[in-house]
Scaffold this motif. Structure first.
Motif, PDB file in Angstrom:
ATOM      1  N   VAL A 115       0.840  -1.204   0.000  1.00 14.88           N
ATOM      2  CA  VAL A 115       0.000   0.000   0.000  1.00 14.88           C
ATOM      3  C   VAL A 115       0.868   1.246   0.000  1.00 14.88           C
ATOM      4  CG1 VAL A 115      -1.595   1.361   1.418  1.00 14.88           C
ATOM      5  CG2 VAL A 115      -2.046  -1.058   1.018  1.00 14.88           C
ATOM      6  N   TYR A 116       1.904   1.252   0.827  1.00 19.82           N
ATOM      7  CA  TYR A 116       2.786   2.416   0.924  1.00 19.82           C
ATOM      8  C   TYR A 116       3.492   2.697  -0.401  1.00 19.82           C
ATOM      9  CZ  TYR A 116       6.510   5.497   2.492  1.00 19.82           C
ATOM     10  OH  TYR A 116       7.364   6.553   2.626  1.00 19.82           O
ATOM     11  N   GLU A 117       4.003   1.658  -1.044  1.00 18.47           N
ATOM     12  CA  GLU A 117       4.770   1.839  -2.278  1.00 18.47           C
ATOM     13  C   GLU A 117       3.900   2.099  -3.498  1.00 18.47           C
ATOM     14  OE1 GLU A 117       8.009   2.217  -2.726  1.00 18.47           O
ATOM     15  OE2 GLU A 117       8.331   1.981  -0.578  1.00 18.47           O
ATOM     16  N   THR A 118       2.711   1.529  -3.538  1.00 18.29           N
ATOM     17  CA  THR A 118       1.877   1.634  -4.738  1.00 18.29           C
ATOM     18  C   THR A 118       0.763   2.669  -4.623  1.00 18.29           C
ATOM     19  OG1 THR A 118       0.344  -0.101  -4.013  1.00 18.29           O
ATOM     20  CG2 THR A 118       2.260  -0.782  -5.333  1.00 18.29           C
TER      21      THR A 118
ATOM     22  N   VAL B 270      -4.182  -1.671  -9.594  1.00 22.42           N
ATOM     23  CA  VAL B 270      -4.653  -2.609  -8.569  1.00 22.42           C
ATOM     24  C   VAL B 270      -4.088  -4.000  -8.828  1.00 22.42           C
ATOM     25  CG1 VAL B 270      -6.700  -3.692  -7.545  1.00 22.42           C
ATOM     26  CG2 VAL B 270      -6.751  -1.268  -8.161  1.00 22.42           C
ATOM     27  N   VAL B 271      -4.117  -4.427 -10.077  1.00 20.25           N
ATOM     28  CA  VAL B 271      -3.573  -5.737 -10.423  1.00 20.25           C
ATOM     29  C   VAL B 271      -2.073  -5.791 -10.126  1.00 20.25           C
ATOM     30  CG1 VAL B 271      -3.134  -7.352 -12.328  1.00 20.25           C
ATOM     31  CG2 VAL B 271      -5.363  -6.240 -12.126  1.00 20.25           C
ATOM     32  N   GLU B 272      -1.365  -4.726 -10.444  1.00 21.52           N
ATOM     33  CA  GLU B 272       0.071  -4.665 -10.168  1.00 21.52           C
ATOM     34  C   GLU B 272       0.344  -4.777  -8.664  1.00 21.52           C
ATOM     35  OE1 GLU B 272       2.808  -1.028 -10.797  1.00 21.52           O
ATOM     36  OE2 GLU B 272       2.818  -2.177 -12.674  1.00 21.52           O
ATOM     37  N   ALA B 273      -0.427  -4.060  -7.868  1.00 21.25           N
ATOM     38  CA  ALA B 273      -0.267  -4.112  -6.410  1.00 21.25           C
ATOM     39  C   ALA B 273      -0.590  -5.513  -5.886  1.00 21.25           C
ATOM     40  CB  ALA B 273      -1.162  -3.071  -5.749  1.00 21.25           C
ATOM     41  N   ARG B 274      -1.640  -6.112  -6.414  1.00 19.52           N
ATOM     42  CA  ARG B 274      -2.020  -7.467  -5.996  1.00 19.52           C
ATOM     43  C   ARG B 274      -0.930  -8.466  -6.370  1.00 19.52           C
ATOM     44  NH1 ARG B 274      -6.956  -8.074  -8.685  1.00 19.52           N
ATOM     45  NH2 ARG B 274      -7.804  -6.567  -7.224  1.00 19.52           N
ATOM     46  N   CYS B 275      -0.337  -8.306  -7.548  1.00 18.22           N
ATOM     47  CA  CYS B 275       0.765  -9.182  -7.971  1.00 18.22           C
ATOM     48  C   CYS B 275       1.958  -9.054  -7.030  1.00 18.22           C
ATOM     49  CB  CYS B 275       1.202  -8.849  -9.398  1.00 18.22           C
ATOM     50  SG  CYS B 275       0.028  -9.333 -10.652  1.00 18.22           S
ATOM     51  N   LEU B 276       2.264  -7.838  -6.619  1.00 20.41           N
ATOM     52  CA  LEU B 276       3.358  -7.626  -5.674  1.00 20.41           C
ATOM     53  C   LEU B 276       3.076  -8.313  -4.340  1.00 20.41           C
ATOM     54  CD1 LEU B 276       4.078  -3.900  -6.473  1.00 20.41           C
ATOM     55  CD2 LEU B 276       5.735  -5.755  -6.657  1.00 20.41           C
TER      56      LEU B 276
ATOM     57  N   MET C 259      10.265  -0.370  -7.368  1.00 20.98           N
ATOM     58  CA  MET C 259       9.187  -0.666  -6.428  1.00 20.98           C
ATOM     59  C   MET C 259       9.399  -2.037  -5.776  1.00 20.98           C
ATOM     60  SD  MET C 259       5.124   0.018  -7.067  1.00 20.98           S
ATOM     61  CE  MET C 259       5.219  -0.691  -8.667  1.00 20.98           C
ATOM     62  N   CYS C 260       9.776  -3.036  -6.566  1.00 22.58           N
ATOM     63  CA  CYS C 260      10.062  -4.372  -6.027  1.00 22.58           C
ATOM     64  C   CYS C 260      11.213  -4.313  -5.035  1.00 22.58           C
ATOM     65  CB  CYS C 260      10.426  -5.339  -7.147  1.00 22.58           C
ATOM     66  SG  CYS C 260       9.054  -5.799  -8.187  1.00 22.58           S
ATOM     67  N   HIS C 261      12.235  -3.590  -5.387  1.00 20.16           N
ATOM     68  CA  HIS C 261      13.404  -3.465  -4.505  1.00 20.16           C
ATOM     69  C   HIS C 261      13.016  -2.795  -3.187  1.00 20.16           C
ATOM     70  CE1 HIS C 261      16.994  -1.408  -2.926  1.00 20.16           C
ATOM     71  NE2 HIS C 261      17.565  -2.565  -3.219  1.00 20.16           N
ATOM     72  N   ASP C 262      12.236  -1.726  -3.257  1.00 17.34           N
ATOM     73  CA  ASP C 262      11.845  -1.000  -2.046  1.00 17.34           C
ATOM     74  C   ASP C 262      10.956  -1.846  -1.139  1.00 17.34           C
ATOM     75  OD1 ASP C 262      13.315   1.119  -2.970  1.00 17.34           O
ATOM     76  OD2 ASP C 262      11.580   2.300  -3.626  1.00 17.34           O
TER      77      ASP C 262
ATOM     78  N   LYS D 182       6.266  -8.589 -15.718  1.00 16.70           N
ATOM     79  CA  LYS D 182       6.529  -7.204 -15.328  1.00 16.70           C
ATOM     80  C   LYS D 182       7.987  -7.024 -14.919  1.00 16.70           C
ATOM     81  CE  LYS D 182       2.730  -4.584 -14.806  1.00 16.70           C
ATOM     82  NZ  LYS D 182       2.662  -3.283 -15.450  1.00 16.70           N
ATOM     83  N   ARG D 183       8.509  -8.007 -14.188  1.00 14.46           N
ATOM     84  CA  ARG D 183       9.906  -7.919 -13.741  1.00 14.46           C
ATOM     85  C   ARG D 183      10.837  -7.900 -14.938  1.00 14.46           C
ATOM     86  NH1 ARG D 183      11.866 -12.864 -10.545  1.00 14.46           N
ATOM     87  NH2 ARG D 183      11.911 -13.650 -12.648  1.00 14.46           N
ATOM     88  N   GLN D 184      10.501  -8.698 -15.946  1.00 14.90           N
ATOM     89  CA  GLN D 184      11.353  -8.801 -17.122  1.00 14.90           C
ATOM     90  C   GLN D 184      11.192  -7.609 -18.066  1.00 14.90           C
ATOM     91  OE1 GLN D 184      10.755 -12.482 -19.159  1.00 14.90           O
ATOM     92  NE2 GLN D 184      12.716 -12.388 -20.193  1.00 14.90           N
ATOM     93  N   PHE D 185       9.956  -7.162 -18.265  1.00 13.60           N
ATOM     94  CA  PHE D 185       9.688  -6.137 -19.281  1.00 13.60           C
ATOM     95  C   PHE D 185       9.058  -4.862 -18.734  1.00 13.60           C
ATOM     96  CE2 PHE D 185       9.031 -10.343 -21.339  1.00 13.60           C
ATOM     97  CZ  PHE D 185      10.146 -10.317 -22.149  1.00 13.60           C
ATOM     98  N   GLY D 186       8.823  -4.784 -17.436  1.00 18.25           N
ATOM     99  CA  GLY D 186       8.047  -3.687 -16.859  1.00 18.25           C
ATOM    100  C   GLY D 186       8.764  -2.370 -16.701  1.00 18.25           C
TER     101      GLY D 186
END
Length: 107
Positions: free
Chosen positions: A21-24, A40-46, A93-96, A82-86
Motif C-alpha cells: 500500500v505504501y509503495e503503490t 490494482v492488479v500490479e499491487a495485488r501481484c506484488l 518498487m520491487c526493490h523497495d 513485469k519484472r522482465q519487461f516492466g
C-alpha cells in the motif's frame, strides 16, 4: 502454539499489505477486491509474490486475498513478465518493498 503461528502469519500478511500500500498508493481494500485496473492488479501481484517468497501456498493466499487459486498462478506469471519487461519503475518498487520486508523479490 497453533494460535501463535496463525497470529504471526496474520501479522506478516498485514506487514506485506502495508508495504505494498505504501509503495503503490493502492488501498488495501482494492488489493483484496476483484478490481481489474492496472494499478490494482500490479499491487495485488506484488502482494502475491511477497507471500509466495514467504512460503505461503497458493490456496492460503487465495483464501486470504479473496481470489481464486488460478488467479494466484496467473499473478505470478504477470509479476515475472513485469519484472522482465516492466521497466525501471517496477524494479525500483520491487526493490523497495523487498527491502522493507527483508525479501528478495527479484531473484
Amino acid at each position: 502454539m497453533l494460535y501463535l503461528y496463525i497470529m504471526c502469519k496474520e501479522r506478516r500478511l498485514n506487514d506485506i499489505l502495508d508495504a505494498v500500500v505504501y509503495e503503490t498508493s493502492v488501498e488495501r481494500e482494492e488489493i483484496m477486491s476483484c478490481h481489474r485496473q492496472a494499478e490494482v492488479v500490479e499491487a495485488r501481484c506484488l502482494a502475491v509474490k511477497c507471500l509466495i517468497v514467504e512460503g505461503w501456498c497458493a490456496a492460503e493466499i487465495a483464501r486470504k486475498l479473496h481470489i481464486k487459486r488460478q488467479s494466484v498462478a496467473r499473478m505470478i506469471e504477470i509479476f515475472d513478465n513485469k519484472r522482465q519487461f516492466g521497466g525501471k519503475y517496477f524494479l525500483v518498487m520491487c526493490h523497495d518493498i523487498g527491502k522493507k520486508l527483508a525479501l528478495n523479490l527479484l531473484k
